[in-house]
Scaffold this motif. Sequence first.
Motif, PDB file in Angstrom:
ATOM      1  N   PHE A 222       0.827  -1.207   0.000  1.00 39.02           N
ATOM      2  CA  PHE A 222       0.000   0.000   0.000  1.00 39.02           C
ATOM      3  C   PHE A 222       0.862   1.258   0.000  1.00 39.02           C
ATOM      4  O   PHE A 222       0.617   2.184  -0.791  1.00 39.02           O
ATOM      5  CB  PHE A 222      -0.935   0.032   1.209  1.00 39.02           C
ATOM      6  N   VAL A 223       1.859   1.319   0.872  1.00 43.64           N
ATOM      7  CA  VAL A 223       2.649   2.550   0.997  1.00 43.64           C
ATOM      8  C   VAL A 223       3.411   2.841  -0.293  1.00 43.64           C
ATOM      9  O   VAL A 223       3.489   3.994  -0.733  1.00 43.64           O
ATOM     10  CB  VAL A 223       3.607   2.464   2.197  1.00 43.64           C
ATOM     11  N   MET A 224       3.965   1.823  -0.940  1.00 42.94           N
ATOM     12  CA  MET A 224       4.664   2.063  -2.200  1.00 42.94           C
ATOM     13  C   MET A 224       3.708   2.596  -3.262  1.00 42.94           C
ATOM     14  O   MET A 224       4.063   3.512  -4.031  1.00 42.94           O
ATOM     15  CB  MET A 224       5.352   0.787  -2.674  1.00 42.94           C
ATOM     16  N   LEU A 225       2.502   2.063  -3.319  1.00 44.51           N
ATOM     17  CA  LEU A 225       1.527   2.546  -4.299  1.00 44.51           C
ATOM     18  C   LEU A 225       1.073   3.965  -3.964  1.00 44.51           C
ATOM     19  O   LEU A 225       0.901   4.806  -4.864  1.00 44.51           O
ATOM     20  CB  LEU A 225       0.330   1.593  -4.352  1.00 44.51           C
ATOM     21  N   MET A 226       0.883   4.263  -2.698  1.00 50.93           N
ATOM     22  CA  MET A 226       0.529   5.611  -2.269  1.00 50.93           C
ATOM     23  C   MET A 226       1.644   6.597  -2.613  1.00 50.93           C
ATOM     24  O   MET A 226       1.384   7.722  -3.064  1.00 50.93           O
ATOM     25  CB  MET A 226       0.270   5.592  -0.764  1.00 50.93           C
ATOM     26  N   ALA A 227       2.895   6.165  -2.412  1.00 52.22           N
ATOM     27  CA  ALA A 227       4.038   7.018  -2.744  1.00 52.22           C
ATOM     28  C   ALA A 227       4.046   7.342  -4.233  1.00 52.22           C
ATOM     29  O   ALA A 227       4.289   8.499  -4.635  1.00 52.22           O
ATOM     30  CB  ALA A 227       5.340   6.326  -2.339  1.00 52.22           C
ATOM     31  N   TYR A 228       3.776   6.337  -5.058  1.00 45.64           N
ATOM     32  CA  TYR A 228       3.746   6.577  -6.507  1.00 45.64           C
ATOM     33  C   TYR A 228       2.576   7.469  -6.896  1.00 45.64           C
ATOM     34  O   TYR A 228       2.738   8.392  -7.705  1.00 45.64           O
ATOM     35  CB  TYR A 228       3.659   5.249  -7.264  1.00 45.64           C
ATOM     36  N   ARG A 229       1.411   7.203  -6.341  1.00 47.60           N
ATOM     37  CA  ARG A 229       0.232   8.006  -6.701  1.00 47.60           C
ATOM     38  C   ARG A 229       0.454   9.493  -6.439  1.00 47.60           C
ATOM     39  O   ARG A 229       0.115  10.342  -7.264  1.00 47.60           O
ATOM     40  CB  ARG A 229      -0.978   7.521  -5.891  1.00 47.60           C
ATOM     41  N   ASP A 230       1.041   9.822  -5.297  1.00 47.91           N
ATOM     42  CA  ASP A 230       1.196  11.220  -4.909  1.00 47.91           C
ATOM     43  C   ASP A 230       2.469  11.860  -5.432  1.00 47.91           C
ATOM     44  O   ASP A 230       2.547  13.095  -5.529  1.00 47.91           O
ATOM     45  CB  ASP A 230       1.164  11.347  -3.382  1.00 47.91           C
ATOM     46  N   PHE A 496       6.431   8.627  12.341  1.00 47.78           N
ATOM     47  CA  PHE A 496       6.192   9.945  12.924  1.00 47.78           C
ATOM     48  C   PHE A 496       6.465  11.034  11.896  1.00 47.78           C
ATOM     49  O   PHE A 496       5.658  11.967  11.722  1.00 47.78           O
ATOM     50  CB  PHE A 496       7.067  10.170  14.157  1.00 47.78           C
ATOM     51  N   ALA A 497       7.594  10.942  11.195  1.00 48.88           N
ATOM     52  CA  ALA A 497       7.935  11.956  10.190  1.00 48.88           C
ATOM     53  C   ALA A 497       6.904  11.969   9.069  1.00 48.88           C
ATOM     54  O   ALA A 497       6.529  13.044   8.574  1.00 48.88           O
ATOM     55  CB  ALA A 497       9.335  11.699   9.635  1.00 48.88           C
ATOM     56  N   THR A 498       6.434  10.795   8.656  1.00 46.56           N
ATOM     57  CA  THR A 498       5.438  10.728   7.584  1.00 46.56           C
ATOM     58  C   THR A 498       4.120  11.347   8.032  1.00 46.56           C
ATOM     59  O   THR A 498       3.493  12.114   7.289  1.00 46.56           O
ATOM     60  CB  THR A 498       5.223   9.272   7.145  1.00 46.56           C
ATOM     61  N   ALA A 615       9.909  -0.113   3.056  1.00 46.25           N
ATOM     62  CA  ALA A 615       8.784   0.348   2.237  1.00 46.25           C
ATOM     63  C   ALA A 615       8.055   1.508   2.909  1.00 46.25           C
ATOM     64  O   ALA A 615       7.584   2.435   2.235  1.00 46.25           O
ATOM     65  CB  ALA A 615       7.823  -0.814   1.987  1.00 46.25           C
ATOM     66  N   ASN A 616       7.962   1.480   4.228  1.00 43.08           N
ATOM     67  CA  ASN A 616       7.280   2.533   4.969  1.00 43.08           C
ATOM     68  C   ASN A 616       7.913   3.896   4.727  1.00 43.08           C
ATOM     69  O   ASN A 616       7.248   4.920   4.773  1.00 43.08           O
ATOM     70  CB  ASN A 616       7.314   2.199   6.462  1.00 43.08           C
ATOM     71  N   LEU A 617       9.227   3.904   4.469  1.00 43.14           N
ATOM     72  CA  LEU A 617       9.941   5.155   4.246  1.00 43.14           C
ATOM     73  C   LEU A 617       9.779   5.678   2.825  1.00 43.14           C
ATOM     74  O   LEU A 617      10.138   6.822   2.529  1.00 43.14           O
ATOM     75  CB  LEU A 617      11.423   4.931   4.565  1.00 43.14           C
ATOM     76  N   SER A 618       9.234   4.848   1.930  1.00 41.90           N
ATOM     77  CA  SER A 618       9.190   5.232   0.513  1.00 41.90           C
ATOM     78  C   SER A 618       8.305   6.457   0.280  1.00 41.90           C
ATOM     79  O   SER A 618       8.598   7.280  -0.593  1.00 41.90           O
ATOM     80  CB  SER A 618       8.713   4.055  -0.355  1.00 41.90           C
ATOM     81  N   TYR A 619       7.216   6.590   1.039  1.00 44.67           N
ATOM     82  CA  TYR A 619       6.345   7.750   0.825  1.00 44.67           C
ATOM     83  C   TYR A 619       7.067   9.037   1.165  1.00 44.67           C
ATOM     84  O   TYR A 619       7.048  10.000   0.382  1.00 44.67           O
ATOM     85  CB  TYR A 619       5.058   7.642   1.648  1.00 44.67           C
ATOM     86  N   LEU A 620       7.705   9.082   2.305  1.00 43.99           N
ATOM     87  CA  LEU A 620       8.372  10.313   2.738  1.00 43.99           C
ATOM     88  C   LEU A 620       9.518  10.674   1.801  1.00 43.99           C
ATOM     89  O   LEU A 620       9.686  11.842   1.424  1.00 43.99           O
ATOM     90  CB  LEU A 620       8.886  10.141   4.162  1.00 43.99           C
ATOM     91  N   PHE A 621      10.310   9.685   1.397  1.00 39.59           N
ATOM     92  CA  PHE A 621      11.420   9.975   0.488  1.00 39.59           C
ATOM     93  C   PHE A 621      10.911  10.464  -0.868  1.00 39.59           C
ATOM     94  O   PHE A 621      11.497  11.360  -1.479  1.00 39.59           O
ATOM     95  CB  PHE A 621      12.301   8.731   0.313  1.00 39.59           C
ATOM     96  N   ALA A 622       9.832   9.865  -1.346  1.00 40.36           N
ATOM     97  CA  ALA A 622       9.260  10.322  -2.614  1.00 40.36           C
ATOM     98  C   ALA A 622       8.741  11.751  -2.485  1.00 40.36           C
ATOM     99  O   ALA A 622       8.903  12.571  -3.402  1.00 40.36           O
ATOM    100  CB  ALA A 622       8.142   9.388  -3.062  1.00 40.36           C
ATOM    101  N   ALA A 623       8.140  12.059  -1.355  1.00 36.60           N
ATOM    102  CA  ALA A 623       7.635  13.411  -1.140  1.00 36.60           C
ATOM    103  C   ALA A 623       8.773  14.424  -1.081  1.00 36.60           C
ATOM    104  O   ALA A 623       8.665  15.533  -1.613  1.00 36.60           O
ATOM    105  CB  ALA A 623       6.818  13.463   0.151  1.00 36.60           C
ATOM    106  N   MET A 624       9.881  14.051  -0.439  1.00 31.33           N
ATOM    107  CA  MET A 624      11.033  14.959  -0.369  1.00 31.33           C
ATOM    108  C   MET A 624      11.616  15.204  -1.765  1.00 31.33           C
ATOM    109  O   MET A 624      12.011  16.325  -2.099  1.00 31.33           O
ATOM    110  CB  MET A 624      12.110  14.380   0.542  1.00 31.33           C
ATOM    111  N   ALA A 625      11.655  14.159  -2.578  1.00 28.58           N
ATOM    112  CA  ALA A 625      12.132  14.338  -3.954  1.00 28.58           C
ATOM    113  C   ALA A 625      11.193  15.238  -4.724  1.00 28.58           C
ATOM    114  O   ALA A 625      11.622  16.045  -5.561  1.00 28.58           O
ATOM    115  CB  ALA A 625      12.266  12.982  -4.646  1.00 28.58           C
ATOM    116  N   GLY A 626       9.896  15.154  -4.437  1.00 23.78           N
ATOM    117  CA  GLY A 626       8.914  15.992  -5.107  1.00 23.78           C
ATOM    118  C   GLY A 626       9.074  17.464  -4.809  1.00 23.78           C
ATOM    119  O   GLY A 626       8.648  18.325  -5.578  1.00 23.78           O
ATOM    120  N   GLN A 627       9.690  17.775  -3.657  1.00 23.36           N
ATOM    121  CA  GLN A 627       9.895  19.183  -3.324  1.00 23.36           C
ATOM    122  C   GLN A 627      11.049  19.790  -4.099  1.00 23.36           C
ATOM    123  O   GLN A 627      11.214  20.988  -4.118  1.00 23.36           O
ATOM    124  CB  GLN A 627      10.159  19.314  -1.821  1.00 23.36           C
TER     125      GLN A 627
END
Length: 627
Positions: A222-230, A496-498, A615-627
Motif C-alpha cells: 500500500f505505501v509504495m503505491l501511495m508514494a507513486y500516486r502522490d 512519525f515523520a510521515t 517500504a514505509n519510508l518510501s512515501y516520505l522519500f518520494a515526497a522529499m524528492a517531489g519538493q
Amino acid sequence: MVATQQPAAIDQVQLTKTVVVLPGALNSLMRSGAGLGLILGFAAFHVAAGQSRSPQAGSTQRTYIRINQLGYLPSDPKIAVTCSLEAVTLRTFTIQDSDGRLIFGPAPAKSTGSFGPCASTHRLDFSTLRKPGRYTILASGVASPPVFVSSKAYDDAANTLLVYMRQQRSGFNPIIRDSVHRLDGIIVDDPARAGQFINVSGGWADASDYLQYVTTSANATFVMLMAYRDNPRAFSDRFDARGLPGANTIPDVLDEARHGLEWLLRMYPADDRMYNQLGDDRDHAVWDLPWTDSSNYGWGKGKQRPVYPCTGKPQGIVKTKNRSTGYASTAGKFASAFAIGATIFRKGDPAFADTLKRKAFAAYRLGRQHPGVCQTAPGGQPYFYEEDNWHDDMELAAASLVDATGRKHFLGDALAHARNEKVTPWMGRDTARHYQWYPWHNNGHYEAWRHGSAGEKAQLASFYKTGLKAVAARAGNGFRVGIPFIWCSNNLMASFATQAYLYRRMTADNQFREYEAAALDWLLGANPWGVSMIIGLPQSGNFARDPHSVIAKDLKLQLTGGLLDGPVYRSIYKNLLYVNLHDPDEYAAFNTGFIVYHDDVGDYSTNEPIMDGTANLSYLFAAMAGQ
C-alpha cells in the motif's frame, strides 16, 4: 524479524567484483553496464571512500557533530546536533564552504542538555543557509562530516529503497536470477485443509529471516503505491518486472508493488478463505541463504513451509500461541492494498485492476464479518507481531474503496472507524509490545481526508495533530525525538515523520516541522552514533557495514536501501534471546546510555534490515524528492 539462533560457522562465498554505486549514479551505471559486474547492479560492499566504519575507534575526540548525511533541501530546516561525551558548553559555530571560506556565523549554539550517551548536546541551526553547496560546520575546534545543501538531495532516495525490496523477493529472486522457496506451502491449522498444498510462492522475506506476513507485506505494498500516486516523478524505470536490469516502460515502484499484489492474491484464494503467514520461527534454527534454506517444518529439510490461515482464534501449533480475535486487521490490509492497486492499474492493466477491485470488496466484507485482530503465529519462541488494533486497517480499506469504486458511502464507514481509533496508540507512550499497534501511523486518516467535507477534513487532521503533540511533548531533548525506543524504533521514527508531513500537507500548519525534520535527520545520521540507518544512503556516508544478514555476511553484498531496526532501550537489548556481539563494539563510547545500537551481525535487535520499514519510508522519500 525475530530472534535468530546462528550456527557456529558459516561458509564464506565471495563475489568476484565490487562496484561503488552512488545514489545519484544509478542511471549512468545502468547505461554503461558497469552495475552488471555485481549481481544485477546491486550496490557494492565495503566502500572505498567516504566516512570510516569506525570513526570513533581509538579517538580522544569528545565532541561530535551529527548531521543528515544525505543533505538538506534549500528551503527546509537545517539543524546539526553536537553530542559531547562530557559536559561542555558551546557558544557559537561557523560554517565554511568547500574552499575553506567562512560563509555562515558565528551563530549561537543552543544548549539542549543531555541525551543517552551525550552528556551535553547543542543544536546548530543554519536554516537560513539556502545556497546549494558542500560545507563544513565548525564548533569548538571540531569539524563536521561534509554537509550538502541541494534541491536534489532526495532525488534518488526512494529508488534506492527499492534496491533492498528487490533483494528481499521470494519466488523469482534477481540476485541469483532464479526462484527461491518454490515449494511454498502446506496449509496448517485448518481441520478441513490441513496438509494440502497451496501455491503461495512469491512476496518478500520480512527481514533477514525468511518468514512472510500479510500484516507487513500488504502495508508495504500500500505505501509504495501511495508514494507513486502522490509523487510519481520520484520513481525511475531501470529494472523489469523480475527485478533484472533494463527498463520496461513501467516505473520500478509499480513493478515492486505488483510483485506484492500477486503474492497477496495467492494468499487470498477464495472470498471466504484468507491466509496470513508463510513459515514460522522454526526458520531460525538455521541461518542459510534463501536459495539454500534447509529449515525443516516436518516435511524434510528445505521442503514446504507452513501456511497459516486467519481463524479468528488464538493460533500457534508448536509451543506458543498468539491472542487473535478476528480477521479485520488482516482483511483491512488486504482490502486497502487491493483497492489502491485497482485504482492505479486501472488504465495500464484493466483486467488485473478488476480482479483487485473484486478481491478488495471481498476482503473488506470478510473484515466486517469478523472484527478483531489476526496476529502472526509464533512457533517455539515467544516473539510474534502482537497487533492489538484493527479499526485503522478497516478505515484505510474503506477510504481506499472510495477511490477504487467511486462509491462515497464507504467514506462513512471510514469515518466511523477513524473515530474509534483517533490516535495510533503508541504515540505519547514510552513502551509497547512487539508490533502492538501496527501500522505505526494510520494512512487511513489521510486517505479519508482526501474525500471528506471541510468539517470532516478538520476532524481527521485534528486526530493526526493529537498524536503528533503527544510525541513532541516527549521530544525536549537535543535530537528532538520523542518516540519510544522499542524494537523497530526506526519504523516509528519514519512513521512519525510521515504523519507530520501528511498533517502539514493537509493543514499548512508547520508547528511540528522541527520534529518532522529531526526524525528524518535522525534516520540519516543525526543521532548519537552518527550512523545513517539506511544502508548505503548516502554511499559516501557512515552506515552499517556488518548488518544482521546471512546474505550480507556470506556474499559480502551491501544491502543497499535497507532500513535497519534501529536503537532499542538497553533493557530490551539485555533481555532478548540469542543476541551476542561477534566483534568489539566500535560504538561502545555511544552505548553507555539508555538506548543502544550496534553495527554487528550478532545484533538482530538493532542492526537487522526490515522490509516493511524500508517500504514505509518510501512515501516520505518520494515526497522529499517531489519538493
